[in-house]
Enzyme design. Sequence first.
Site, short mmCIF file in Angstrom:
data_model
loop_
_atom_site.label_atom_id
_atom_site.label_comp_id
_atom_site.label_asym_id
_atom_site.label_seq_id
_atom_site.Cartn_x
_atom_site.Cartn_y
_atom_site.Cartn_z
N HIS A 183 3.73 -1.52 7.97
CA HIS A 183 3.30 -0.74 6.77
C HIS A 183 4.40 -0.82 5.82
CE1 HIS A 183 -0.34 0.14 8.79
NE2 HIS A 183 -0.83 -0.14 7.61
N ARG B 113 -5.28 2.88 0.40
CA ARG B 113 -4.96 3.34 1.88
C ARG B 113 -4.54 5.07 1.51
NH1 ARG B 113 -2.45 -1.97 2.40
NH2 ARG B 113 -2.98 -2.53 4.56
N ARG C 228 -10.62 4.07 1.44
CA ARG C 228 -10.73 3.99 2.62
C ARG C 228 -10.35 5.56 3.23
NH1 ARG C 228 -6.54 0.58 6.45
NH2 ARG C 228 -5.17 2.09 5.89
N GLU D 296 -12.01 -4.10 12.07
CA GLU D 296 -10.70 -4.41 12.56
C GLU D 296 -10.60 -4.52 14.04
OE1 GLU D 296 -7.91 -1.58 10.10
OE2 GLU D 296 -9.84 -0.70 10.55
N ASN E 241 -5.18 -7.55 9.55
CA ASN E 241 -3.89 -7.08 10.19
C ASN E 241 -4.10 -6.44 11.74
OD1 ASN E 241 -3.01 -7.70 7.74
ND2 ASN E 241 -2.95 -5.53 6.93
N ASP E 242 -5.05 -5.55 11.77
CA ASP E 242 -5.42 -5.17 12.89
C ASP E 242 -6.57 -6.16 13.91
OD1 ASP E 242 -4.09 -2.71 13.31
OD2 ASP E 242 -5.30 -1.83 11.91
N ARG F 24 1.32 -5.72 16.27
CA ARG F 24 1.69 -6.01 15.13
C ARG F 24 3.37 -5.56 14.54
NH1 ARG F 24 -2.42 -2.81 11.12
NH2 ARG F 24 -0.86 -3.23 9.33
N CYS G 241 -9.57 -7.26 3.40
CA CYS G 241 -8.30 -6.48 2.93
C CYS G 241 -7.07 -6.56 3.78
CB CYS G 241 -8.79 -5.07 2.78
SG CYS G 241 -9.29 -4.22 3.96
#
Length: 573
Positions: free
Chosen positions: A190, A297, A333, A432, A455-456, A466, A503
């Site tokens: 992040h 986010r 989200r 995800e 990403n997940d 990650r 996303c």
Amino acid sequence: MSRKLTGIGASAGIAIAKAFRYEEPDLTVEKKTGVDVKKELQSLDAALEKSRAELEQIKEKTMNDLGEEHAEIFSAHLLVLSDPEFVDAVKQKVQDDEINASFALNEKADEFIMIFESMDNAYMKERAADIRDVSKRVLSHLLGKPIVSLAELDEEVIIVGEDLTPSDTAQLNKTYVKGFVTNIGGRTSHSAIMARSLEIPAVVGTKEVTSSTKQHGMVIVDGIDGTVIINPTEEELQTYRRKQEEFEEKKAEWAKLKDEPSVSADGHHVELAANIGTPEDLDGVKENGAEGVGLYRTEFLYMGRNELPTEEEQFKAYKAVAEGMNGRPVVIRTLDIGGDKELPYLDLPNEMNPFLGFRAIRLCLEMEDMFRTQLRALLRAGAFGNLKIMFPMIATLEEFRQAKALLDDEREKLKQEGTAAAEELEVGIMVEIPSTAVMAPQFAEEVDFFSIGTNDLIQYTMAADRMNERVSYLYQPYSPAILNLVKMVIDAAHAKGKWAGMCGEMAGDETAIPLLLGLGLDEFSMSATSILPARTQLLGLSKEEAASAAEEALQLRTSTEVQELVQERFIKK
Ligand code: PEP
Ligand code: MG
């Protein structure tokens, strides 16, 4: 002599400035008995005074640079410093046990923290975090090892550290922080994602930047190639200044497409949206010509503070984004805390595998009051724009149904109270977790849309953390395994007349874009700075050719084979 390090380019651009080493000092203390009590008490008073002066200064600077909200945390810290109950307890312990002030401070702080943490009251629990922070600061003065705060910077620097937490990153002031370099982290950690939204060049995962860089030594950060140069020569400085100019020229070229639609060479339209973390990111969204917000986010609103944001505070932030986008879609989200995003004031126990643990929707469904507050704020903000809600980390249909039921319940309550709230509002999920991708046809019957969080999704499909640069080679967005999952999700959505977006960082990746276009992705949401390069690329792609390449890619065996196919057909530099 200059030294070159290679890491992962986390945020494009070139920065040249002095290094600012950001590290936590070692504050371990040992018990000393039979001390000179008077001297210890004097040192303690001096450390308290220094901490107070320091906090006053940081508070004022934060207020000027970042606003009152960010500065509140320091007011809470000042209150702890002047709380006689705590301070007198420490002094008493020094006197009674004839021990060193640093040890007494540690002991008493632990005691107070335990008491506050065990209270069944969120406000009191948050005080535990304040005591932890303040006692660390006082201790640092007692030990003569001052803590540096990013909020205190007042000259242009490149931050060099082991890692930056998302809340460290949230405090960065772009005026002074020209770039950052870390030892650990990956492209989708992040701090990397935030660096992109702040448009600060960054390189992560260099493994050794902290051991190679001196405080205030010159550093070049090349976030395009993932290169860092320590103590550059005059020649290297010139080369990179040129590269910096070239990058600026390229940006000016991309900017010409700011108000143009996002269409392929054969006229297929997709939506290019931006990922944001705070309402302030909207400036970047507009400058980069995004057609919507594909991921807000919300967890950043909960960070860098000592207590949960109120419904009103959240409502204001969500409304600002909804209104700011002037009727364009905004996908918000719900809280996705956990993993690498911590909220110290919730005092959650440490976990062996935080990314597989109690996070996101799992946590929200259990901490129902906190979740309901957010849902109410979202529903109210929904009355002011084109808002859509999505739930993160959905693994089962039951989780989705439970979250949706809470949303419906809050909508009903608002209606009965006569409070304005969105009547109709699309509700979707992030895909995800591989189980959800596999069950996409069933989910598609109940959700309004999907947004694929690669990403997940990639970390869970490949079983590769990650945040861990040693397994970062397994972050393989072009792997046929990932492409097949993505196709399942898009096809499932379309079969039920729903839309599918993405996303995760993959959506803005030059090699992935032709494949995603070919697979029929409807919305691509990415860091704002990737939008104009993506729009430029799209203009040169044919949807028909992309579809046939994607069809072939699904049958290939390795990520490298897919990469070569895309390079050859669409990129050819
Ligand atoms: C994702 O997982 O792809 C995503 C967009 O969410 P985050 O990066 O915040 O986990
Ligand atoms: Mg995610």
